[in-house]
Design a protein around this motif. Structure first.
Motif, short mmCIF file in Angstrom:
data_model
loop_
_atom_site.label_atom_id
_atom_site.label_comp_id
_atom_site.label_asym_id
_atom_site.label_seq_id
_atom_site.Cartn_x
_atom_site.Cartn_y
_atom_site.Cartn_z
N ALA C 342 -4.87 3.00 2.15
CA ALA C 342 -4.11 2.59 0.96
C ALA C 342 -3.17 1.44 1.27
O ALA C 342 -2.77 0.69 0.38
CB ALA C 342 -3.32 3.78 0.42
N TYR C 355 -11.39 -1.41 -1.90
CA TYR C 355 -10.11 -2.12 -1.85
C TYR C 355 -9.08 -1.27 -2.61
O TYR C 355 -8.65 -1.64 -3.69
CB TYR C 355 -10.29 -3.49 -2.50
CG TYR C 355 -9.20 -4.50 -2.22
CD1 TYR C 355 -8.05 -4.16 -1.54
CD2 TYR C 355 -9.34 -5.81 -2.68
CE1 TYR C 355 -7.07 -5.10 -1.31
CE2 TYR C 355 -8.36 -6.76 -2.46
CZ TYR C 355 -7.23 -6.40 -1.78
OH TYR C 355 -6.24 -7.32 -1.56
N ALA C 357 -5.79 -0.53 -2.49
CA ALA C 357 -4.49 -1.03 -2.95
C ALA C 357 -4.65 -1.94 -4.15
O ALA C 357 -3.88 -1.86 -5.12
CB ALA C 357 -3.77 -1.75 -1.82
N SER C 358 -5.67 -2.80 -4.11
CA SER C 358 -5.86 -3.71 -5.22
C SER C 358 -6.28 -2.97 -6.48
O SER C 358 -5.81 -3.28 -7.59
CB SER C 358 -6.90 -4.77 -4.84
OG SER C 358 -7.11 -5.65 -5.91
N PHE C 360 -5.41 -0.05 -7.30
CA PHE C 360 -4.18 0.58 -7.79
C PHE C 360 -3.27 -0.44 -8.47
O PHE C 360 -2.76 -0.22 -9.58
CB PHE C 360 -3.46 1.23 -6.61
CG PHE C 360 -2.07 1.71 -6.91
CD1 PHE C 360 -1.87 2.94 -7.53
CD2 PHE C 360 -0.97 0.95 -6.58
CE1 PHE C 360 -0.59 3.38 -7.82
CE2 PHE C 360 0.32 1.38 -6.86
CZ PHE C 360 0.50 2.60 -7.48
N ILE C 361 -3.07 -1.57 -7.81
CA ILE C 361 -2.12 -2.55 -8.34
C ILE C 361 -2.65 -3.16 -9.64
O ILE C 361 -1.90 -3.35 -10.59
CB ILE C 361 -1.83 -3.63 -7.28
CG1 ILE C 361 -1.01 -3.01 -6.13
CG2 ILE C 361 -1.09 -4.81 -7.89
CD1 ILE C 361 -0.77 -3.95 -4.96
N GLN D 184 0.33 -4.03 2.90
CA GLN D 184 0.95 -4.38 1.63
C GLN D 184 2.45 -4.65 1.75
O GLN D 184 3.02 -5.39 0.94
CB GLN D 184 0.73 -3.25 0.62
CG GLN D 184 -0.69 -3.13 0.11
CD GLN D 184 -1.07 -4.23 -0.85
OE1 GLN D 184 -0.22 -4.93 -1.41
NE2 GLN D 184 -2.37 -4.43 -1.03
N TYR D 314 5.64 -7.08 -12.52
CA TYR D 314 4.31 -7.28 -11.96
C TYR D 314 4.21 -8.59 -11.18
O TYR D 314 3.15 -8.94 -10.69
CB TYR D 314 3.26 -7.24 -13.08
CG TYR D 314 1.84 -7.14 -12.58
CD1 TYR D 314 1.45 -6.08 -11.77
CD2 TYR D 314 0.90 -8.11 -12.91
CE1 TYR D 314 0.15 -5.99 -11.30
CE2 TYR D 314 -0.41 -8.02 -12.44
CZ TYR D 314 -0.79 -6.96 -11.63
OH TYR D 314 -2.08 -6.87 -11.16
N LEU D 324 7.37 -0.85 -4.53
CA LEU D 324 6.05 -0.28 -4.77
C LEU D 324 5.15 -0.52 -3.55
O LEU D 324 4.43 0.37 -3.09
CB LEU D 324 5.40 -0.91 -6.01
CG LEU D 324 4.02 -0.34 -6.37
CD1 LEU D 324 4.15 1.04 -6.98
CD2 LEU D 324 3.27 -1.26 -7.33
N LEU D 328 3.41 2.29 -1.21
CA LEU D 328 1.97 2.23 -1.03
C LEU D 328 1.62 2.19 0.46
O LEU D 328 0.64 2.77 0.91
CB LEU D 328 1.49 0.95 -1.72
CG LEU D 328 0.03 0.75 -2.09
CD1 LEU D 328 -0.50 1.92 -2.90
CD2 LEU D 328 -0.09 -0.55 -2.90
N THR D 329 2.43 1.48 1.21
CA THR D 329 2.12 1.26 2.63
C THR D 329 2.42 2.49 3.48
O THR D 329 1.65 2.83 4.37
CB THR D 329 2.93 0.07 3.16
OG1 THR D 329 2.68 -1.06 2.31
CG2 THR D 329 2.52 -0.27 4.58
N ASN D 332 1.21 7.38 2.66
CA ASN D 332 0.20 8.25 3.31
C ASN D 332 0.37 8.31 4.82
O ASN D 332 -0.40 8.98 5.51
CB ASN D 332 -1.21 7.75 2.98
CG ASN D 332 -1.59 8.02 1.53
OD1 ASN D 332 -0.95 8.83 0.86
ND2 ASN D 332 -2.62 7.35 1.05
#
Lengths: 392, 352, 392, 352
Positions: C342, C355, C357-358, C360-361, D184, D314, D324, D328-329, D332
């Protein structure tokens, strides 16, 4: 096994917490009627009289009152333990408005005569109290109540209607918020009255709830004439008197107690249905157990505050909001797994400790009473997060 | 979007509208619940006069071909009627008798269509799912032994159509033992005990009949949530708190929208399940989706209806509670959401 | 295999739907560049020029325009099929503002000269358009825009700033909503202008989005002087012109397309990770498949309306609200199961079609753009449910 | 409730407050993100000068006994610092180096405490979970073969502490192959390849060290969500739409409350996990609860922070997006919520 057997009316505050807990636990085990453990519904006083009197004899009926008035005078941290032990053993809640509300209020705001007359009668169980706050058209906006109290010579004359009076049919006396001034801001024209339910003009009617139980009543007041000394505190001070009373007791609205009972109910139902090995059900139970344990951690963070003697802020509302969600989610899952058993009006015939529909229905009001979740969120948004109050 | 379960065929749409219009006499959208409250917790829990009127309107056997005594209509029409029944909380066992008829097909006695005799279906032995072959064993001479459970309104049965692994059997009630349990909606469920009970074997397959009953149950739940939602919307538009209509609070507005979305999705999914059933075969995934969505949406809508009513919603006196009770009572009937999810997974696994 | 091969500019409306679909499907398969199927990001015109020109040659670039203006003149039901087939094949969306917005608007409200100049240049791909609607301080409250257009002799002079201009770097011309009257209600003082992006005083700057893509731009207008004929429609009619354009196209905001792609992505990721046999993951995939199929049923109920030629009501907003929730829930689960994958900024090294993360984003803006879910719910509450409008 | 992770002991509370106060120089609660943005997507992706200051403050080895070169503090203190680090989105691999130290214990080279040398832990081979004994095989003479994956900021390692099923081994980087993947959050993860790589065996057990790192990761996530929430609250109080502050819309108010509740529950659960770890044993269920709650809450809070910011949220330019990306990074890392749920189920199964 505790080291000492407590004598009635002993001061238990000096004990270390752990010893205090052991004593309470032991005494409850010895004295609480087995058949009243974990009752499925709120007890009427007639069902709970034996327990009421046992507590009364022991001097433990009013843990929150000062000792000079016949209470236990427990510190908040000890009171917390007392409640935890009762919840742990599945002790039923009594019709306790006299103990939790009237007593403390008379102690703070009553006249000497009011105190001398009423406090002993609460402690002996001679007088059971009920509450007259809510009204049909007020709801969550309690301060907009319309019941009127007019002065007529030495008397007050009450007219109006109250609703959601818990166990009103059990009560001997009632305390009432009524409007005594209509020309000021709505919170400022309210006074606090006490009167016997036998006063001419009072009529109490039970309301059957969705669980088919008469837990609540409506109370009608038609030209009810009561003497001048029926008012508690100053005229028009009723709102602040009533409001300030709730202090750290608000933590109990978010106590994990009910969710623990519901999750236990669910686990027993899963076992009864032989579905414990289904991976989805096992995963669901595990998730709910984690959420419950998390809620217990959350509860503990407020209980620690109480223990340290710090006042609880408006953020304690978060505890109740979260509990409502969790408690109701558990009972939603009970219905989900119960199959046709969800439909049954009574406990399951082959195991009467299982009662899916009632578990589900009883969880409903948790997000409505004591300030609905919507109202609680308004409060937290405003008072904790400081968000603008364009919205009430 | 209007309220009908839109088929594309305009004639059929017209027919549907007439059918729904005709339902008003029995299941009015704006009626009160005096009759229902009067029948609650009594036996048989419904009204034989109303039953006769239901029969006269041709609702019974509506999916049977005309040459078999039916009306030759489709699942869309059946679902439309079931939705009206749900909106009125109709206590009569319309879906159950229809299930018995669908099971018996052309062998259905004419007295059933006339409403003179009530034949109820006994198929369940487990508390969840659509399994019909457990509980009762067929012995020599077609005699039945064992028990069938959870028969809605079972005390009203004149005869019973029993689904077994050896086919369908029709039995008279005089040799059937019966026990009833009151249910949250004011009706009851019966357990039928058979002990070497004589019975007549009938041609027929309970499977498609149970699929249709499942969709009808979902459609009834749709009606339940529609009406609960309408009542709640009206309450939001009349009840005041903090000097404003509670329907002006954004949080309640958005919640109402969330419920409306669930109702409309349920309607769309039921329509697809009806089209699949009317089309013939392989409708099970659509049926399971319909039942799953309907059961969960009905529970959500009726729960939130109580919440938005506040304390008054928690009284037995308030009509809104009748809808929660109904959803609670029939939400798991013909398979719970979790059972149907599992079935959907099993059915679609091979396609993955 | 369809019975006929369509010639360019044939009128396909008379065909039965099924035959039409087969023709479209076949033609797309034959003509769409394989390497552009299911692109992970929005294409720039430089990447998509080949496809743009293929459509242009076939006369299929503007399915929604009337045939007399060079479009396909498709009925709503045929247009729906056209879109469905493109989505099915994974056809990328082009920089299509000229086709979807400017063309229809000029056809309805433009002068003969404007139409003659612009429509052929859109159809040929000579001029690519971008949109100047949103502003930094307007957001969802689009009508509160502050960009001004002042009359100066025969010219208009534009000052202000636009933002969220999709693929602004690709565009040759821009259409702009600007305020021409500040003394009337905010919706009533707005006009619609068109101009080349090369006009002195216009500066376009790309904005990098969270997915590290320059899909959007800011556009600055500093004393941009454009001739009188740059206005489309009457002065101060810009709001109603722009607003009415969106009609049944709103159904596409709720098309299951993106959720289908995301769920496919998730299924492939599960397989890649070898986790398909875990009961919880299998159950999760099954649930999402059911929800997606349910959404498709929901979509179909609106598509049927379009097919029957009925106008879409405000209730179509429910479709987009539901899709946002579903689409985002799927991508949330993608992150949940992806483990350390992720975190990665790029596609997975061992399978670049994955992909997490993409995925999700990219799902984030679905509930923000085209009217945020919050705004959509306000609209449904007011216009569909008739709930009071104390709240905007 | 105040912001500290309350222990009951008042001295310790005081110490905690001082520690948090001291963190401000490195991880300011109200700083901007210029330094972070400058470091993003570069290698090693953090600042050795800041690293030296971190070492000077005594953060490295803070849980080691004083006689082993540490500060003798507990998990509560560690978590408090990790929370501050998270609130500042601190890019330095503070938790990873601490994990290596916790693994090596008294064998940790003093150069590590001084910040002169960075030893990173290589333990993972699966993309999810806390399993540490896969990927690398220990051959004759303690030589390592195989690969370890997902080492955060791995390119910065001077040496590497490798967890294997035969214990912990310390290896110099010159014989380790390394591949990096950008992440990310602007950092990177490395895969370390070992081919008969010489290494020194060390006493030590990675298990408790990984539990502590998991809680530190949860605490870092707590800081991430706290700060993301604060930034969002501020935005709600300044941004106007439809002529009012968006923070006055009830729907956003209630959503903010929902997020606040998640943050406070996370704090409470982390505190319980710290108390359990400090108490000695059997902390795994509490650790798994902490990580599950923190990961899910952090994703929820940062997602909703973007939603409440609207379109500006965004853009890469808006700082809120950094939160965010961080969630995300690292959400997990040290086991996803779903992995920890499964572990919790396995651990508690026998108690049922």
């Amino acid at each position: 096994m505790p080291a000492i057997q407590p004598s009635p009316h002993d001061d238990l505050n000096p004990l270390p917490d752990q010893e205090f807990r052991a004593i309470i636990r032991h005494w409850i085990q010895e004295n609480y009627p087995e058949h009243l453990r974990n009752p499925q519904r709120r007890l009427h006083i007639s069902d709970g009289r034996e327990w009421y009197e046992a507590l009364s004899r022991q001097g433990w009926l009013a843990p929150n009152w000062p000792r000079e008035h016949g209470g236990m005078g427990l510190s908040p941290s000890k009171l917390l333990i007392m409640i935890e032990e009762q919840e742990r053993h599945g002790v039923a809640r009594l019709p306790d408005q006299g103990i939790t509300m009237v007593g403390p209020l008379l102690i703070r705001h009553g006249t000497e005569m009011q105190r001398q007359h009423h406090l002993p009668r609460i402690l002996s169980g001679e007088i059971i109290w009920c509450q007259g706050y809510s009204e049909p058209n007020a709801g969550s906006d309690l301060a907009s109540l319309q019941t009127r109290a007019m002065r007529d010579g030495d008397d007050w004359v009450i007219n109006g209607q109250k609703i959601w009076t818990t166990l009103g049919m059990d009560a001997d006396w009632i305390y009432v918020l009524a409007r005594t001034d209509t020309h000021v801001a709505k919170q400022k024209g309210i006074s606090f009255f006490i009167m016997p339910v036998t006063a001419p003009g009072i009529e109490i009617r039970p309301i059957r709830n969705l669980d088919m139980h008469d837990e609540f009543c409506e109370v009608f007041f038609r030209d009810v004439r009561i003497p001048a000394e029926s008012i508690v505190g100053a005229i028009n001070s009723g709102w602040s008197i009533a409001k300030n009373l709730l202090s750290f007791e608000r933590i109990f609205l978010g106590s994990p107690f009910q969710a623990i009972g519901a999750l236990d109910h669910m686990a027993r139902l899963v076992e009864h249905l032989g579905r414990g090995s289904e991976p989805r059900i096992a995963a669901m139970l595990n998730e709910l157990r984690m959420e419950l344990a998390d809620h217990q951690s959350f509860y503990k963070s407020f209980a620690d505050q109480v223990r340290r003697g710090e006042p609880l802020g408006p953020d304690v509302s978060m505890l109740k909001i979260n509990l409502s969600v969790l408690y109701q989610r558990i009972t939603d899952h009970i219905i989900e797994i119960a199959g046709e058993h969800a439909a049954i009006l009574e406990p399951l015939p082959d195991d009467r400790s299982l009662y899916p529909a009632s578990a589900f229905i009883q969880a409903r009001p948790h997000s409505i009473y004591g300030g609905s979740s919507e109202i609680q969120k308004n409060i937290v948004a405003k008072q904790v997060l400081g968000l603008g109050d364009n919205i009430a | 979007m209007n309220d009908a379960l839109h088929p594309d065929d305009l004639d059929r749409q017209q027919q549907l509208r007439m059918l729904i219009e005709s339902a008003k006499g029995i299941a009015p959208r704006h009626g009160d619940f005096t009759r229902l409250r009067g029948l609650r917790f009594s036996q048989p829990g419904f009204d034989r006069d109303v039953w006769t009127r239901i029969a006269e309107m041709g609702w019974l056997g509506l999916r049977l071909p005309e040459n078999a005594g039916g009306a030759g209509l489709g699942m869309l029409e059946y679902a439309a009627l079931a939705t009206e029944a749900g909106a009125a909380l109709l206590p009569e066992p319309f879906i159950e008798v229809q299930l018995a008829i669908d099971m018996m097909g052309a062998a259905t006695p004419p007295s059933v269509f006339a409403g003179d005799e009530i034949i109820l279906p006994a198929w369940a032995s487990d508390p969840d799912g659509l399994g019909f072959d457990g509980g009762v064993i067929v012995g020599r001479g077609g005699r039945l032994s064992g028990e069938k459970r959870f028969v809605p309104m079972g005390a009203a049965a004149d005869r019973v159509a029993v689904a077994t692994n050896a086919g369908i059997f029709l039995a008279a009630m005089d040799q059937v033992g019966i026990q009833t349990l009151p249910l949250q909606d004011g009706g009851h469920a019966a357990t039928f005990h058979f002990e070497c009970c004589p019975a007549t074997p009938l041609e027929g397959d309970p499977r498609p009949a149970l699929e249709a009953a499942t969709v009808a149950n979902a459609a009834y739940l749709l009606g339940v949530m529609e009406r609960a939602f309408d009542i709640t919307l009206e309450y939001l538009g009349t009840r005041r708190q903090f000097d404003r209509l509670i329907g002006s609070f954004q949080v309640l507005q958005h919640r109402a929208v969330d419920l409306k979305i669930q109702i409309e999705i349920t309607r769309a999914v039921i329509r697809d399940a009806c089209v699949a059933l009317d089309g013939g075969n392989d409708a099970q995934t659509a049926v399971s989706r319909a039942k799953t969505r309907a059961a969960e949406a009905a529970m959500l809508v009726t729960r939130q209806a109580i919440q938005m009513h506040g304390a008054i919603g928690y009284t037995d006196e308030a009509d809104i509670g009748l809808f929660l009770r109904k959803a609670l009572t029939i939400g798991n009937r013909y398979g719970s959401a979790s059972w149907h999810r599992a079935r959907h997974a099993a059915l679609t696994e091979r396609d993955m």
